[in-house]
Design a protein around this motif. Structure first.
Motif, short mmCIF file in Angstrom:
data_model
loop_
_atom_site.label_atom_id
_atom_site.label_comp_id
_atom_site.label_asym_id
_atom_site.label_seq_id
_atom_site.Cartn_x
_atom_site.Cartn_y
_atom_site.Cartn_z
N LEU A 295 -7.41 3.07 -3.05
CA LEU A 295 -6.11 2.64 -2.54
C LEU A 295 -5.11 2.66 -3.68
N VAL B 272 -1.56 1.24 -4.78
CA VAL B 272 -0.71 0.15 -4.32
C VAL B 272 0.33 -0.21 -5.39
N VAL C 122 0.84 -1.19 0.00
CA VAL C 122 0.00 0.00 0.00
C VAL C 122 0.88 1.25 0.00
#
Length: 289
Positions: free
Chosen positions: A265, A267, A257
């Motif tokens: 998110l 990542v 992450v």
């Protein structure tokens, strides 16, 4: 890649190790460069303002966290100069904010950053302080205890939350992870073996409650599970902005992450050949039952 700016170096349009990038408006960004110890404002593809860390930091390095409702930037102490503090105990460093033009720095409070120990304490387990901006506020966590403190933009503490992290006692598997990590970057030989024997004798205590943390735009606090292997965390403990424990989130082992927003998110994914790719995932939320 749509555009790029600068190259590695020390000049006005050059960068060393960039730790933070913040958009100021549609045409300007603020870039923190730890290697060159400065923050630069880039507008229209050119550097228009440079501020050196020496004007900010005292004897602790600071890292940009975000922009507060009053327009100022929040900065957290993240490092220290060895040898400055010798008495055992927690050492506080200033929490500071900077004006939008980076011309003025003010201290709004203090937080425990690191813990000094007696010279004969060889336990490699270390605890430290974390500060992140979560939504419009700041949150401080000391990793030796499951407790978080919320501060407003003036540095006033208005909320404290505690949670049950589950069993934290360190065991043999923790030592094996730590030892493997040390061996991976250390030169083999009698000196290394002697140091590991000493550390093994004192190894113990409780697992730190986090190794790093993120705050999202909704005010949630994401605490990354501590791992002695040095690998990025697979599991996060999440607290809401009002201090309630939401639960835990576990990621696949091949996902790292980078940042967390209110809906997404960012990542890094690694495939079976360890090739990295950047991915953006939507964050789905369910209403509490």
């Amino acid at each position: 890649v749509l555009d790029s700016l600068g190259r590695r170096g020390e000049g006005p349009d050059e960068f060393g190790y960039v730790t933070s990038i913040f958009p100021l408006n549609a045409d300007s960004v603020l870039v923190q460069d730890d290697t060159n110890q400065r923050v630069q404002v880039i507008s229209g593809g050119k550097v228009v303002c440079t501020t050196r860390f020496a004007a900010w930091a005292g004897n602790a390095g600071h890292e940009l966290q975000g922009r507060l409702p009053n327009g100022r930037f929040s900065l957290a102490p993240v490092s220290f100069r060895p040898g400055q503090h010798r008495e055992p105990g927690w050492v506080p460093f200033p929490i500071v904010t900077a004006t939008p033009d980076l011309g003025r720095i003010d201290t709004i409070g203090y937080m425990d950053v690191f813990q000094t120990r007696p010279p004969d304490d060889r336990n490699p387990v270390r605890y430290f302080g974390l500060l992140v901006q979560s939504g419009d506020v700041l949150v401080h966590v000391r990793t030796d205890r499951p407790e978080a403190m919320w501060m407003d933009q003036s540095g006033g503490i208005y909320q404290v939350a505690r949670w049950d992290p589950g069993p934290r006692s360190l065991g043999e598997s923790d030592w094996e992870q730590f030892e493997a990590r040390v061996r991976s970057y250390s030169e083999a030989g009698p000196e290394l073996e002697s140091r590991l024997r000493e550390q093994r004798e004192d190894f113990g205590g409780e697992r730190p409650v986090a190794s790093y943390a993120y705050g999202d735009a909704d005010g949630n606090l994401w605490l990354a599970e501590h791992r002695f292997s040095g690998l990025r965390a697979e599991r996060f403990t999440v607290l809401s902005g009002d201090g309630a424990l939401i639960g835990t989130v576990r990621f696949p082992a091949n996902v790292e992450v980078l940042s967390i927003s209110s809906d997404h998110l960012l990542v890094i994914e690694r495939d079976e050949w360890d090739v990295q790719a950047v991915a953006l995932y939507s964050l789905e939320k369910t209403a509490a039952k």
